[in-house]
Write a protein that holds these residues in place. Structure first.
Motif, PDB file in Angstrom:
ATOM      1  N   GLY A  77      54.801  93.794  49.866  1.00 29.61           N
ATOM      2  CA  GLY A  77      55.261  92.509  49.354  1.00 29.61           C
ATOM      3  C   GLY A  77      56.420  91.945  50.160  1.00 29.61           C
ATOM      4  N   ALA A  78      56.461  92.253  51.455  1.00 31.44           N
ATOM      5  CA  ALA A  78      57.554  91.776  52.294  1.00 31.44           C
ATOM      6  C   ALA A  78      57.496  90.255  52.445  1.00 31.44           C
ATOM      7  CB  ALA A  78      57.462  92.440  53.669  1.00 31.44           C
ATOM      8  N   HIS A  79      58.674  89.640  52.658  1.00 31.09           N
ATOM      9  CA  HIS A  79      58.702  88.184  52.795  1.00 31.09           C
ATOM     10  C   HIS A  79      59.087  87.739  54.193  1.00 31.09           C
ATOM     11  CE1 HIS A  79      57.694  86.828  48.804  1.00 31.09           C
ATOM     12  NE2 HIS A  79      58.300  87.928  48.360  1.00 31.09           N
ATOM     13  N   GLY A  80      59.239  88.701  55.078  1.00 30.00           N
ATOM     14  CA  GLY A  80      59.572  88.322  56.458  1.00 30.00           C
ATOM     15  C   GLY A  80      58.997  89.327  57.439  1.00 30.00           C
ATOM     16  N   VAL A  81      58.570  88.810  58.606  1.00 24.89           N
ATOM     17  CA  VAL A  81      58.049  89.690  59.640  1.00 24.89           C
ATOM     18  C   VAL A  81      58.794  89.366  60.938  1.00 24.89           C
ATOM     19  CG1 VAL A  81      56.029  90.348  61.015  1.00 24.89           C
ATOM     20  CG2 VAL A  81      55.764  89.790  58.587  1.00 24.89           C
ATOM     21  N   VAL A  82      59.373  90.397  61.581  1.00 20.07           N
ATOM     22  CA  VAL A  82      60.009  90.185  62.870  1.00 20.07           C
ATOM     23  C   VAL A  82      59.194  90.928  63.924  1.00 20.07           C
ATOM     24  CG1 VAL A  82      62.076  90.518  64.269  1.00 20.07           C
ATOM     25  CG2 VAL A  82      62.291  90.005  61.846  1.00 20.07           C
ATOM     26  N   ILE A  83      58.744  90.194  64.956  1.00  9.66           N
ATOM     27  CA  ILE A  83      58.022  90.842  66.051  1.00  9.66           C
ATOM     28  C   ILE A  83      58.939  90.872  67.259  1.00  9.66           C
ATOM     29  CG2 ILE A  83      55.892  90.865  67.392  1.00  9.66           C
ATOM     30  CD1 ILE A  83      54.692  88.986  65.350  1.00  9.66           C
ATOM     31  N   ASP A  84      59.333  92.067  67.676  1.00 10.03           N
ATOM     32  CA  ASP A  84      60.233  92.199  68.821  1.00 10.03           C
ATOM     33  C   ASP A  84      59.395  92.449  70.072  1.00 10.03           C
ATOM     34  OD1 ASP A  84      62.297  92.701  70.552  1.00 10.03           O
ATOM     35  OD2 ASP A  84      62.484  94.798  69.954  1.00 10.03           O
ATOM     36  N   ILE A  85      59.426  91.490  71.010  1.00  7.68           N
ATOM     37  CA  ILE A  85      58.606  91.660  72.218  1.00  7.68           C
ATOM     38  C   ILE A  85      59.485  91.727  73.466  1.00  7.68           C
ATOM     39  CG2 ILE A  85      56.525  90.598  71.289  1.00  7.68           C
ATOM     40  CD1 ILE A  85      57.341  88.052  72.827  1.00  7.68           C
ATOM     41  N   SER A  86      60.738  92.214  73.272  1.00  7.20           N
ATOM     42  CA  SER A  86      61.645  92.237  74.428  1.00  7.20           C
ATOM     43  C   SER A  86      61.174  93.212  75.507  1.00  7.20           C
ATOM     44  CB  SER A  86      63.067  92.575  73.991  1.00  7.20           C
ATOM     45  OG  SER A  86      63.057  93.728  73.193  1.00  7.20           O
ATOM     46  N   ALA A  87      60.253  94.132  75.141  1.00  5.72           N
ATOM     47  CA  ALA A  87      59.773  95.078  76.150  1.00  5.72           C
ATOM     48  C   ALA A  87      58.439  94.640  76.752  1.00  5.72           C
ATOM     49  CB  ALA A  87      59.636  96.465  75.536  1.00  5.72           C
ATOM     50  N   VAL A  88      57.970  93.475  76.341  1.00  5.23           N
ATOM     51  CA  VAL A  88      56.668  93.022  76.844  1.00  5.23           C
ATOM     52  C   VAL A  88      56.872  92.149  78.081  1.00  5.23           C
ATOM     53  CG1 VAL A  88      54.626  91.642  76.307  1.00  5.23           C
ATOM     54  CG2 VAL A  88      55.628  93.115  74.564  1.00  5.23           C
ATOM     55  N   ASP A  89      56.280  92.554  79.196  1.00  2.00           N
ATOM     56  CA  ASP A  89      56.451  91.812  80.456  1.00  2.00           C
ATOM     57  C   ASP A  89      55.263  90.919  80.764  1.00  2.00           C
ATOM     58  OD1 ASP A  89      58.943  92.767  81.193  1.00  2.00           O
ATOM     59  OD2 ASP A  89      58.070  94.664  81.861  1.00  2.00           O
ATOM     60  N   ILE A  90      54.105  91.306  80.265  1.00  2.90           N
ATOM     61  CA  ILE A  90      52.887  90.588  80.633  1.00  2.90           C
ATOM     62  C   ILE A  90      52.132  90.181  79.374  1.00  2.90           C
ATOM     63  CG2 ILE A  90      50.678  90.763  81.842  1.00  2.90           C
ATOM     64  CD1 ILE A  90      52.030  92.983  83.538  1.00  2.90           C
ATOM     65  N   VAL A  91      51.718  88.915  79.336  1.00  2.00           N
ATOM     66  CA  VAL A  91      50.887  88.489  78.208  1.00  2.00           C
ATOM     67  C   VAL A  91      49.670  87.751  78.745  1.00  2.00           C
ATOM     68  CG1 VAL A  91      52.695  88.247  76.486  1.00  2.00           C
ATOM     69  CG2 VAL A  91      52.184  86.347  78.003  1.00  2.00           C
ATOM     70  N   ASP A  92      48.615  87.764  77.967  1.00  2.00           N
ATOM     71  CA  ASP A  92      47.479  86.902  78.293  1.00  2.00           C
ATOM     72  C   ASP A  92      47.233  86.003  77.089  1.00  2.00           C
ATOM     73  OD1 ASP A  92      46.409  88.551  76.443  1.00  2.00           O
ATOM     74  OD2 ASP A  92      45.059  89.600  77.811  1.00  2.00           O
ATOM     75  N   SER A  93      46.233  85.173  77.179  1.00  2.00           N
ATOM     76  CA  SER A  93      46.028  84.207  76.106  1.00  2.00           C
ATOM     77  C   SER A  93      45.707  84.904  74.784  1.00  2.00           C
ATOM     78  CB  SER A  93      44.909  83.242  76.488  1.00  2.00           C
ATOM     79  OG  SER A  93      43.743  83.967  76.812  1.00  2.00           O
ATOM     80  N   PHE A  94      45.059  86.085  74.891  1.00  2.00           N
ATOM     81  CA  PHE A  94      44.695  86.802  73.666  1.00  2.00           C
ATOM     82  C   PHE A  94      45.944  87.246  72.909  1.00  2.00           C
ATOM     83  CE2 PHE A  94      43.055  90.438  71.255  1.00  2.00           C
ATOM     84  CZ  PHE A  94      41.954  89.841  70.660  1.00  2.00           C
ATOM     85  N   ILE A  95      46.882  87.834  73.653  1.00  2.00           N
ATOM     86  CA  ILE A  95      48.125  88.280  73.021  1.00  2.00           C
ATOM     87  C   ILE A  95      48.919  87.069  72.541  1.00  2.00           C
ATOM     88  CG2 ILE A  95      50.295  89.488  73.424  1.00  2.00           C
ATOM     89  CD1 ILE A  95      48.819  91.198  75.470  1.00  2.00           C
ATOM     90  N   GLY A  96      48.899  85.992  73.347  1.00  2.00           N
ATOM     91  CA  GLY A  96      49.596  84.778  72.936  1.00  2.00           C
ATOM     92  C   GLY A  96      49.080  84.282  71.601  1.00  2.00           C
ATOM     93  N   ARG A  97      47.749  84.339  71.449  1.00  2.00           N
ATOM     94  CA  ARG A  97      47.176  83.866  70.191  1.00  2.00           C
ATOM     95  C   ARG A  97      47.515  84.786  69.033  1.00  2.00           C
ATOM     96  NH1 ARG A  97      41.369  83.387  70.989  1.00  2.00           N
ATOM     97  NH2 ARG A  97      41.320  84.650  69.111  1.00  2.00           N
ATOM     98  N   MET A  98      47.761  86.092  69.374  1.00  2.00           N
ATOM     99  CA  MET A  98      48.102  87.060  68.326  1.00  2.00           C
ATOM    100  C   MET A  98      49.305  86.585  67.516  1.00  2.00           C
ATOM    101  SD  MET A  98      49.568  90.892  68.835  1.00  2.00           S
ATOM    102  CE  MET A  98      51.148  90.341  69.401  1.00  2.00           C
ATOM    103  N   PHE A  99      50.347  86.025  68.223  1.00  2.00           N
ATOM    104  CA  PHE A  99      51.549  85.598  67.507  1.00  2.00           C
ATOM    105  C   PHE A  99      51.195  84.538  66.473  1.00  2.00           C
ATOM    106  CE2 PHE A  99      53.286  86.547  71.874  1.00  2.00           C
ATOM    107  CZ  PHE A  99      53.684  87.831  71.535  1.00  2.00           C
TER     108      PHE A  99
END
Lengths: 129, 284
Positions: free
Chosen positions: A41-63
């Motif tokens: 029942g959480a009311h907030g989600v934090v996604i920390d991507i400071s260690a992610v160097d490479i993204v593609d459109s699939f990962i971009g859409r994930m957010f």
């Protein structure tokens, strides 16, 4: 396949991505997160991507997917720590992530959620008790 | 070259036998051509080295084989590069190679052996090739310098300054093109992370013209900063530029634009929760 851990801090779920994301692990993360939000029942989600160097459109859409998914559970999503190269890539891909909040680092991300009243609810915060 | 290798390559023999005299005459000729801008001593050292590498090449060519020009070329390359740095013109550099031709002609002109004449001809075209090579090196060295400088210019003209705790400013001056806007974008985003700032002001007071592409880049920068969790304000849009932007139909959407840098700073400070108040009785 490595699974991305989801940690619960107060009323906030913290997803810290420290490994290279493959399509499979992205799908698994979305499933895990949906289950976890509904279970806690959480009311907030934090996604920390400071260690992610490479993204593609699939990962971009994930957010965006995660954000709309959490909204169904009345949870706000903040993406924190995006690297400049990643930001440029997403813009070039035309993914502007409307509806997703962003912050420079984890601390500010948590502040934003607190500002929205997340994590101060009766069940989550001792101050309210 | 010749089918019968009987009279063993007279030119190569002459070059070997008269090495010292030739080099000295060559240096004298070159010094004269360069009008004293190089001392004979320097030239003699360079020329002797070059001459030593040249003789086996001439022998090999006369024998009809394909000579290895590697050593000669690397010597010439070094020679041309130092010339570029000393400010010699390419002609001056090439002339010092060509003057060897004259010296060798003088040595062989009294001889009327057609075989020798043919060898001298081949030798002369070899030197022509090498002279042109110095031109090429000269151009390449110049190009390297130009590239280096334009890169430095790019770095120099795009400073990212911190004007308040958590507020960065990028004063853009001059002409914006895609390459420069790209550099600005990268530098600004890096600086946001480095300084932990979540406000940025892009001031375009000094920008003379904005076209659709530049506007597109500016918008991309703002969106990228937003993705990282920072807000950008664009300030200092001049009246003419505002006209162009409207005429071109460029939409800034929900991006905040301010008339002056001062307005933008005030806006940023307000968002940071800072209030600037003039103290009563302390004007001026």
């Amino acid at each position: 396949m490595e699974r991305v851990p989801i940690l619960k801090i107060g009323g906030i779920l913290l997803v810290s991505i420290q490994v290279d994301l493959h399509d499979q692990s992205v799908l698994a993360l979305q499933e895990d997160l949906a289950e976890k939000i509904s279970a806690t029942g959480a009311h907030g989600v934090v996604i920390d991507i400071s260690a992610v160097d490479i993204v593609d459109s699939f990962i971009g859409r994930m957010f965006a997917t995660i954000a709309s998914l959490s909204r169904l559970f009345d949870a706000d999503t903040v993406v924190v720590g995006m690297r400049p190269a990643v930001a440029i890539t997403l813009v070039e891909l035309g993914l502007t992530l409307d509806g997703v909040r962003t912050a420079l680092d984890l601390e500010r991300g948590m502040e934003i959620l607190r500002g929205l009243g997340v994590g101060t609810g009766a069940t989550f915060d001792a101050r309210d008790a | 070259m010749t089918a019968d290798a009987e009279p063993v390559h007279r030119l190569a023999g002459l070059l070997r036998a008269n090495g010292d005299t030739l080099v000295r005459r060559w240096v004298d000729t070159a010094v004269e051509e360069l009008r004293g801008r190089s001392t004979g001593q320097e030239l003699e050292r360079d020329f002797r080295e070059f001459y030593t590498a040249l003789t086996p090449v001439v022998e090999e060519t006369a024998r009809g084989g394909a000579a290895d020009l590697g050593e000669l070329k690397s010597l010439l390359e070094e020679y041309s590069r130092t010339r570029v740095k000393q400010g010699f013109t390419p002609s001056e550099t090439a002339v010092s190679v060509f003057s060897l031709k004259r010296v060798v002609f003088e040595l062989t002109e009294s001889d009327d052996d057609p075989k020798l004449f043919r060898e001298v001809l081949a030798f002369s075209s070899l030197l022509d090739g090498l002279g042109l090579f110095t031109f090429e090196i000269y151009a390449r060295a110049r190009e390297e310098i130009i590239n280096e400088q334009s890169e430095q210019l790019l770095e120099l003209t795009t400073p990212v300054v911190k004007i308040w705790e958590g507020v960065l400013a990028v004063p853009l001056v001059g002409t914006l093109d895609s390459a420069r806007t790209q550099v600005v974008m990268e530098k600004l985003l890096e600086a946001l992370i480095e300084t932990g700032s979540d406000q940025a002001i892009i001031d375009i007071t000094g920008v003379l013209a904005v076209d659709t592409q530049v506007a597109q880049h500016l918008l991309k920068t703002v969106v990228a900063a937003r993705l990282m969790g920072a807000e950008c304000v664009v300030s200092g849009i001049r009246p003419q530029i505002a006209q162009t932007i409207v005429a071109l139909g460029i939409e800034f959407g929900d991006i905040v634009t301010k008339a002056s840098l001062a307005d933008a700073l005030r806006h940023a400070l307000r968002r940071e929760g800072v209030d600037v108040v003039r103290q009563a009785g302390r004007t001026g």
